[in-house]
Design an enzyme around this catalytic site. Structure first.
Site, PDB file in Angstrom:
ATOM      1  N   LYS A 180     -19.712  37.674 -25.951  1.00 27.46           N
ATOM      2  CA  LYS A 180     -20.825  37.780 -26.913  1.00 27.46           C
ATOM      3  C   LYS A 180     -20.185  38.110 -28.267  1.00 27.46           C
ATOM      4  O   LYS A 180     -19.790  39.243 -28.534  1.00 27.46           O
ATOM      5  CB  LYS A 180     -21.783  38.868 -26.431  1.00 27.46           C
ATOM      6  CG  LYS A 180     -22.559  39.627 -27.488  1.00 27.46           C
ATOM      7  CD  LYS A 180     -23.604  38.819 -28.205  1.00 27.46           C
ATOM      8  CE  LYS A 180     -24.225  39.634 -29.342  1.00 27.46           C
ATOM      9  NZ  LYS A 180     -23.532  39.468 -30.639  1.00 27.46           N
ATOM     10  N   GLU A 256     -12.891  49.698 -27.630  1.00 32.86           N
ATOM     11  CA  GLU A 256     -12.103  49.768 -28.873  1.00 32.86           C
ATOM     12  C   GLU A 256     -13.101  50.066 -29.975  1.00 32.86           C
ATOM     13  O   GLU A 256     -13.867  49.187 -30.375  1.00 32.86           O
ATOM     14  CB  GLU A 256     -11.412  48.427 -29.140  1.00 32.86           C
ATOM     15  CG  GLU A 256     -10.321  48.060 -28.154  1.00 32.86           C
ATOM     16  CD  GLU A 256      -9.044  48.863 -28.349  1.00 32.86           C
ATOM     17  OE1 GLU A 256      -8.899  49.519 -29.394  1.00 32.86           O
ATOM     18  OE2 GLU A 256      -8.207  48.846 -27.436  1.00 32.86           O
TER      19      GLU A 256
END
Ligand code: NAP
Length: 483
Positions: A180, A256
């Protein structure tokens, strides 16, 4: 030429090897941040599309995990070569939808493609382990299994590299993925899917779902039992939401997240090195980088020289459309990002901060902000603790290194940090006291596919790059063997 590139670029969802419209026919606009004009209309995936992608990735998993590590590696290597062959095209697309200069975009394509080459090599050397327990009671066989179907969610600031940094290790490990991409920059991700298909990735192994309904489609995917992993790069705020959702089914997570990098200049720093490193650490992608230097702590004996030289260099940079020749700094990605930078600077100035250069948006169309250097910033200003994500260097003097280290660590983030000093032993000892996963010493550029990239504290969980990045997509199975 750019018009033709946009016209020929894929704009539909990529599910099970097919390019399809969204199930409800909806689309969203992608804009060029240099002129605020619409570049393209892209399909916007629904929850129904998301579940079709899970079906495809789950089915393809049975096939992909049967490929030998070498067969998978050869496809990844081919993907690297195709990215290199198409460098110019990919870089132009990145520049158009994200805003960075063409030179920076070419650099990103190199960095991004290297993840395919690195994991083509790494994937064939990571096959498990055989050990004997110290007392001799047991033989320990460790097999590596792919985690399974993975949801990969990426931000807009490095539209190619943030995708390949996840896709390459996932595929090398034998996983199948649903990507995505950020809604600001879906075109680069869709082009990557086209190249991966050409490289020989079988249908269903990589699926790409642009969507303006990020939470709807991720909730649908995370709720499906066949989904085994989520790997997210983006803000800490969204990371927290996804971790909470993933917790409901104990889905494997790699995160992250945001940063707030300190950049410490010691009293013995080589001033040329300090300025060069500061420019790289601050100005890469116009400051829109998770590892961008956010707070400059400079020893008081050199702070005036450092500030005036940095202001001089920042003031010389040419700001403009990233695709024009001679431009050093492109626009910010959208109006929200630009407005946030304006607010942070204006608020600090209202509280007494001094602007040595810049300090305002450009008076033209597009989301341009002048490279800015600020000093005399009061500690109550929001800019001290906020991820700026723009071309603004905020400088704070220090006398005592212990105090500078303490301040550097006064943040919930811990992604990157920089230390500049001639005495390497001292610089290393300062570096080792900073709570950050990535340290640059006497340099501002730290990204490398061969290095483990990731953060301490609320900057994330897990690492990307190096062998560590592969292990994020592997389940270890221990077998106690009697023979
Ligand atoms: P973001 O707003 O967190 O968005 C990142 C991705 O998450 C996009 O694809 C976005 O989709 C999606 N998303 C947003 N809300 C969501 C939700 N509720 N559920 C599921 N997905 C959702 O971050 P960004 O503005 O794109 O990127 C900037 C941030 O990323 C900064 O904080 C930066 O430090 C961080 N970053 C970290 C690293 C790293 O390696 N640590 C690297 C780059 C960037 P839409 O675009 O459709 O909203």
């Amino acid at each position: 030429m750019n018009r033709m590139l946009i016209e020929s670029a894929p704009k539909r969802l990529y599910i099970d090897g097919n390019w399809v419209a969204a199930s409800d026919g909806s689309e969203f606009s992608v804009y060029d941040p240099a002129n605020e004009e619409e570049l393209a209309r892209v399909a916007s995936a629904t929850a129904e599309d998301a579940l079709k992608a899970v079906d495809a990735a789950h089915r393809a998993g049975d096939i992909w995990r049967q490929y030998s590590p070498r067969a998978r590696a050869e496809i990844l290597r081919k993907a690297y070569e195709l990215m290199q062959d198409n460098r110019d095209k990919i870089a132009t697309l990145i520049s158009l939808e994200e805003g960075k200069t063409k030179a920076e975009a070419l650099g990103e394509v190199n960095y991004a493609s290297e993840f395919f080459r690195w994991y083509a090599e790494e994937g064939v050397r990571d096959l498990g382990a055989l050990m004997r327990s110290p007392g001799g009671a047991n033989n320990i066989l460790v097999q590596h299994h792919p985690v399974g179907v993975c949801l990969l969610i990426t931000p807009w600031n490095f539209p190619a590299a943030m995708g390949t940094r996840k896709i390459a290790p996932a595929l090398a490990a034998g996983c199948t993925v649903i990507l995505k991409p950020a809604s600001e920059t879906p075109l680069t991700a869709l082009l990557l899917a086209e190249l991966l298909e050409e490289a020989g990735v079988p249908a269903g192994v990589v699926n790409v779902l642009p969507s303006r309904r990020a939470s709807v489609i991720t909730n649908a995917i995370l709720g499906d039992e066949r989904l085994r992993k989520i790997s997210f790069t983006g803000s800490t705020e969204v990371g927290r939401l996804l971790l909470a959702k993933a917790g409901e089914r104990v889905v494997n997570c790699s995160m992250e997240l945001g940063g707030n990098a300190p950049f410490i200049v010691l009293d013995d720093a080589d001033m040329d090195v300090a300025i060069d490193s500061a420019l790289v650490a601050k100005m890469r992608n116009a400051g829109e980088s998770c590892i961008a230097a956010n707070r400059f702590y400079v020893h008081s004996s050199i702070v005036e020289e450092f500030s005036s030289r940095l202001a001089e260099e920042m003031g010389k940079l040419t700001v403009g459309d990233g695709l024009e020749n001679g431009v050093d700094v492109g626009p910010l990605v959208n109006a929200d990002t630009l407005n946030k930078v304006c607010e942070l600077v204006d608020q600090a100035v209202a509280q007494g901060a001094k602007t040595l250069t810049g300090g305002e948006r450009m008076k033209r169309k597009g989301y341009f902000y002048k490279p800015t250097v600020m000093t005399n910033i009061p500690e109550t200003a929001n800019i001290c603790q906020t991820e700026i994500f723009g071309p603004v260097a905020a400088i704070y003097p220090f006398d005592d290194i212990d105090e500078a280290i303490w301040k550097a660590n006064q943040t919930e983030f811990g992604l990157a940090a920089y230390v500049i000093g001639r005495d390497l032993g001292r610089a290393l000892s300062v570096a080792s006291r900073i709570e950050a996963g990535i340290l640059g010493i006497n340099r501002g550029f730290v990204s490398d596919p061969a290095a483990p990239f990731g953060g301490f504290k609320q900057s994330g969980i897990g690492r990307e790059g190096a062998q560590d990045g592969l292990h994020e997509f592997i389940e270890k199975q221990y077998i106690a063997v009697e023979w």
